[in-house]
Motif scaffolding. Structure first.
Motif, PDB file in Angstrom:
ATOM      1  N   ASP A  97       1.815  -7.430 -13.610  1.00 10.85           N
ATOM      2  CA  ASP A  97       0.362  -7.637 -13.652  1.00 10.85           C
ATOM      3  C   ASP A  97      -0.254  -7.672 -12.254  1.00 10.85           C
ATOM      4  OD1 ASP A  97       0.353  -7.781 -16.406  1.00 10.85           O
ATOM      5  OD2 ASP A  97       0.361  -9.969 -16.473  1.00 10.85           O
ATOM      6  N   ASP A  98       0.457  -8.289 -11.303  1.00 14.29           N
ATOM      7  CA  ASP A  98      -0.059  -8.438  -9.939  1.00 14.29           C
ATOM      8  C   ASP A  98       0.601  -7.466  -8.959  1.00 14.29           C
ATOM      9  OD1 ASP A  98       2.439  -9.597  -9.953  1.00 14.29           O
ATOM     10  OD2 ASP A  98       1.832 -11.396  -8.853  1.00 14.29           O
ATOM     11  N   GLY A  99       1.170  -6.377  -9.477  1.00 15.86           N
ATOM     12  CA  GLY A  99       1.833  -5.387  -8.628  1.00 15.86           C
ATOM     13  C   GLY A  99       0.867  -4.763  -7.632  1.00 15.86           C
ATOM     14  N   THR A 100       1.409  -4.314  -6.498  1.00 17.90           N
ATOM     15  CA  THR A 100       0.585  -3.681  -5.473  1.00 17.90           C
ATOM     16  C   THR A 100       1.184  -2.340  -5.069  1.00 17.90           C
ATOM     17  OG1 THR A 100       1.746  -4.717  -3.624  1.00 17.90           O
ATOM     18  CG2 THR A 100      -0.164  -5.889  -4.515  1.00 17.90           C
TER      19      THR A 100
ATOM     20  N   SER B 271      -5.609   6.358  -0.295  1.00 15.84           N
ATOM     21  CA  SER B 271      -5.067   5.501   0.773  1.00 15.84           C
ATOM     22  C   SER B 271      -5.505   4.061   0.624  1.00 15.84           C
ATOM     23  CB  SER B 271      -5.511   6.025   2.142  1.00 15.84           C
ATOM     24  OG  SER B 271      -4.973   7.293   2.381  1.00 15.84           O
ATOM     25  N   GLY B 272      -4.685   3.182   1.178  1.00 12.20           N
ATOM     26  CA  GLY B 272      -4.992   1.758   1.188  1.00 12.20           C
ATOM     27  C   GLY B 272      -4.065   0.999   0.268  1.00 12.20           C
ATOM     28  N   THR B 273      -4.428  -0.247   0.023  1.00 11.33           N
ATOM     29  CA  THR B 273      -3.650  -1.116  -0.850  1.00 11.33           C
ATOM     30  C   THR B 273      -4.400  -1.297  -2.155  1.00 11.33           C
ATOM     31  OG1 THR B 273      -2.699  -2.277   1.044  1.00 11.33           O
ATOM     32  CG2 THR B 273      -2.573  -3.398  -1.092  1.00 11.33           C
ATOM     33  N   TRP B 274      -3.701  -1.026  -3.225  1.00  9.82           N
ATOM     34  CA  TRP B 274      -4.248  -1.167  -4.576  1.00  9.82           C
ATOM     35  C   TRP B 274      -3.612  -2.422  -5.171  1.00  9.82           C
ATOM     36  CZ3 TRP B 274      -7.742   2.618  -6.247  1.00  9.82           C
ATOM     37  CH2 TRP B 274      -7.851   3.718  -5.411  1.00  9.82           C
ATOM     38  N   GLN B 275      -4.432  -3.377  -5.573  1.00  9.21           N
ATOM     39  CA  GLN B 275      -3.970  -4.688  -6.037  1.00  9.21           C
ATOM     40  C   GLN B 275      -4.047  -4.796  -7.553  1.00  9.21           C
ATOM     41  OE1 GLN B 275      -3.001  -7.293  -4.039  1.00  9.21           O
ATOM     42  NE2 GLN B 275      -3.540  -6.441  -2.058  1.00  9.21           N
ATOM     43  N   GLY B 276      -2.941  -5.154  -8.168  1.00 14.65           N
ATOM     44  CA  GLY B 276      -2.916  -5.379  -9.612  1.00 14.65           C
ATOM     45  C   GLY B 276      -2.597  -4.111 -10.377  1.00 14.65           C
ATOM     46  N   ARG B 277      -1.936  -4.305 -11.510  1.00 17.85           N
ATOM     47  CA  ARG B 277      -1.506  -3.174 -12.334  1.00 17.85           C
ATOM     48  C   ARG B 277      -2.667  -2.259 -12.702  1.00 17.85           C
ATOM     49  NH1 ARG B 277       1.954  -4.615 -17.379  1.00 17.85           N
ATOM     50  NH2 ARG B 277       0.271  -6.095 -17.614  1.00 17.85           N
ATOM     51  N   ASP B 278      -3.797  -2.807 -13.085  1.00 12.52           N
ATOM     52  CA  ASP B 278      -4.935  -1.982 -13.477  1.00 12.52           C
ATOM     53  C   ASP B 278      -5.374  -1.071 -12.339  1.00 12.52           C
ATOM     54  OD1 ASP B 278      -7.091  -1.252 -15.399  1.00 12.52           O
ATOM     55  OD2 ASP B 278      -8.331  -2.055 -13.774  1.00 12.52           O
ATOM     56  N   GLN B 279      -5.465  -1.601 -11.108  1.00  9.78           N
ATOM     57  CA  GLN B 279      -5.871  -0.785  -9.969  1.00  9.78           C
ATOM     58  C   GLN B 279      -4.809   0.240  -9.588  1.00  9.78           C
ATOM     59  OE1 GLN B 279      -8.736  -0.325  -8.006  1.00  9.78           O
ATOM     60  NE2 GLN B 279      -9.456  -1.156  -9.959  1.00  9.78           N
ATOM     61  N   VAL B 280      -3.546  -0.131  -9.708  1.00 12.57           N
ATOM     62  CA  VAL B 280      -2.474   0.820  -9.395  1.00 12.57           C
ATOM     63  C   VAL B 280      -2.545   2.015 -10.347  1.00 12.57           C
ATOM     64  CG1 VAL B 280       0.025   1.185  -9.386  1.00 12.57           C
ATOM     65  CG2 VAL B 280      -0.929  -0.877  -8.338  1.00 12.57           C
ATOM     66  N   ILE B 281      -2.690   1.742 -11.626  1.00 12.39           N
ATOM     67  CA  ILE B 281      -2.652   2.819 -12.630  1.00 12.39           C
ATOM     68  C   ILE B 281      -4.006   3.505 -12.783  1.00 12.39           C
ATOM     69  CG2 ILE B 281      -2.288   3.304 -15.085  1.00 12.39           C
ATOM     70  CD1 ILE B 281      -0.104   1.036 -14.920  1.00 12.39           C
TER      71      ILE B 281
ATOM     72  N   ARG C  80      10.828  -7.144  -9.483  1.00  6.99           N
ATOM     73  CA  ARG C  80      11.114  -8.541  -9.818  1.00  6.99           C
ATOM     74  C   ARG C  80      10.941  -8.738 -11.315  1.00  6.99           C
ATOM     75  NH1 ARG C  80       7.572  -9.729  -5.047  1.00  6.99           N
ATOM     76  NH2 ARG C  80       9.044  -9.857  -3.326  1.00  6.99           N
ATOM     77  N   ALA C  81      11.883  -9.412 -11.933  1.00  5.63           N
ATOM     78  CA  ALA C  81      11.829  -9.710 -13.368  1.00  5.63           C
ATOM     79  C   ALA C  81      11.596  -8.452 -14.200  1.00  5.63           C
ATOM     80  CB  ALA C  81      10.758 -10.765 -13.653  1.00  5.63           C
ATOM     81  N   GLY C  82      12.218  -7.341 -13.786  1.00  2.00           N
ATOM     82  CA  GLY C  82      12.138  -6.119 -14.563  1.00  2.00           C
ATOM     83  C   GLY C  82      10.845  -5.344 -14.440  1.00  2.00           C
ATOM     84  N   LYS C  83       9.989  -5.698 -13.476  1.00  2.00           N
ATOM     85  CA  LYS C  83       8.703  -5.018 -13.281  1.00  2.00           C
ATOM     86  C   LYS C  83       8.543  -4.634 -11.818  1.00  2.00           C
ATOM     87  CE  LYS C  83       7.127  -5.975 -17.483  1.00  2.00           C
ATOM     88  NZ  LYS C  83       6.813  -4.982 -18.465  1.00  2.00           N
ATOM     89  N   ILE C  84       7.829  -3.543 -11.568  1.00  2.00           N
ATOM     90  CA  ILE C  84       7.537  -3.144 -10.196  1.00  2.00           C
ATOM     91  C   ILE C  84       6.484  -4.095  -9.641  1.00  2.00           C
ATOM     92  CG2 ILE C  84       6.677  -1.317  -8.689  1.00  2.00           C
ATOM     93  CD1 ILE C  84       7.670   0.696 -10.883  1.00  2.00           C
ATOM     94  N   ALA C  85       6.861  -4.812  -8.595  1.00  2.00           N
ATOM     95  CA  ALA C  85       5.952  -5.767  -7.967  1.00  2.00           C
ATOM     96  C   ALA C  85       5.255  -5.163  -6.757  1.00  2.00           C
ATOM     97  CB  ALA C  85       6.716  -7.021  -7.540  1.00  2.00           C
ATOM     98  N   GLY C  86       5.849  -4.124  -6.194  1.00  2.00           N
ATOM     99  CA  GLY C  86       5.234  -3.484  -5.043  1.00  2.00           C
ATOM    100  C   GLY C  86       5.819  -2.117  -4.782  1.00  2.00           C
ATOM    101  N   MET C  87       4.981  -1.254  -4.194  1.00  2.00           N
ATOM    102  CA  MET C  87       5.423   0.072  -3.782  1.00  2.00           C
ATOM    103  C   MET C  87       4.692   0.435  -2.505  1.00  2.00           C
ATOM    104  SD  MET C  87       4.991   3.835  -5.544  1.00  2.00           S
ATOM    105  CE  MET C  87       3.351   4.153  -4.949  1.00  2.00           C
ATOM    106  N   ARG C  88       5.446   0.985  -1.555  1.00  2.00           N
ATOM    107  CA  ARG C  88       4.870   1.579  -0.351  1.00  2.00           C
ATOM    108  C   ARG C  88       5.315   3.033  -0.347  1.00  2.00           C
ATOM    109  NH1 ARG C  88       7.714  -2.671   1.229  1.00  2.00           N
ATOM    110  NH2 ARG C  88       9.093  -1.469   2.582  1.00  2.00           N
ATOM    111  N   GLU C  89       4.344   3.936  -0.349  1.00  2.00           N
ATOM    112  CA  GLU C  89       4.666   5.362  -0.424  1.00  2.00           C
ATOM    113  C   GLU C  89       4.351   6.038   0.902  1.00  2.00           C
ATOM    114  OE1 GLU C  89       3.483   9.399  -2.861  1.00  2.00           O
ATOM    115  OE2 GLU C  89       3.175   7.468  -3.847  1.00  2.00           O
ATOM    116  N   TYR C  90       5.293   6.887   1.337  1.00  2.00           N
ATOM    117  CA  TYR C  90       5.155   7.622   2.591  1.00  2.00           C
ATOM    118  C   TYR C  90       5.253   9.109   2.294  1.00  2.00           C
ATOM    119  CZ  TYR C  90       6.206   2.986   4.325  1.00  2.00           C
ATOM    120  OH  TYR C  90       6.176   1.638   4.564  1.00  2.00           O
ATOM    121  N   ALA C  91       4.298   9.873   2.824  1.00  2.00           N
ATOM    122  CA  ALA C  91       4.271  11.309   2.583  1.00  2.00           C
ATOM    123  C   ALA C  91       3.448  11.970   3.685  1.00  2.00           C
ATOM    124  CB  ALA C  91       3.658  11.595   1.211  1.00  2.00           C
ATOM    125  N   ASP C  92       3.383  13.278   3.653  1.00  2.00           N
ATOM    126  CA  ASP C  92       2.601  14.056   4.610  1.00  2.00           C
ATOM    127  C   ASP C  92       1.141  14.027   4.156  1.00  2.00           C
ATOM    128  OD1 ASP C  92       1.320  15.977   6.146  1.00  2.00           O
ATOM    129  OD2 ASP C  92       2.870  17.500   5.861  1.00  2.00           O
TER     130      ASP C  92
END
Length: 148
Positions: free
Chosen positions: A40-43, A53-63, A121-133
């Motif tokens: 729920d609070d994944g970033t 670009s930037g930081t997306w906070q929470g599952r809703d914003q990520v998806i 954590r606890a079977g859920k993605i809590a964070g992701m940092r993506e690197y690309a061109d």
């Protein structure tokens, strides 16, 4: 990926399995599994100066923010693909390398080699940092055609 690898993952909360299940869902367009993969609070963080670009906070914003914005730049009538090429894991950290390809709404081809560092954590993605061109992302998917 073999059928045996897929059938070993469905209910596993092991970080590597959670992340690979997420990538399988992305490739298949399985929205339910994509949603269920994130805490729920994944970033999600993506570098550069792009619409994603930037930081997306929470599952809703990520998806509904990060992923939806990225996919909105792709031509849905053309092939959109991804293939995991390497996975490394230690504890709750999983590093994934993958190739992704599509055609942008710009009409230009997109082919990217990505790296993402996932925390599970606890079977859920809590964070992701993506690197690309990010310059390729912009040239293929955002920038107007160069003047010739």
């Amino acid at each position: 990926m073999t059928t045996a690898e897929r059938t070993e993952r469905p209910d596993s909360d092991e970080p590597r399995d959670v992340v690979l299940r997420y990538f399988e869902a992305l490739a298949a367009g399985d929205q339910e599994t994509i949603w269920d993969s994130w805490a729920d609070d994944g970033t999600c963080w993506y570098g550069g100066d792009l619409p994603i670009s930037g930081t997306w906070q929470g599952r809703d914003q990520v998806i509904n923010g990060f992923l939806a914005t990225a996919f909105a730049h792709l031509d849905p009538d053309r092939e959109i693909g991804l293939k995991v090429t390497n996975v490394f894991g230690e504890g709750e950290q999983v590093l994934v390398e993958w190739d992704s390809w599509a055609t942008g709404r710009t009409g230009r081809p997109y082919h990217e080699h990505n790296i993402g560092v996932f925390t599970v954590r606890a079977g859920k993605i809590a964070g992701m940092r993506e690197y690309a061109d990010t310059q390729h992302w912009e040239r293929a998917l955002v920038a107007p055609d160069p003047v010739r």
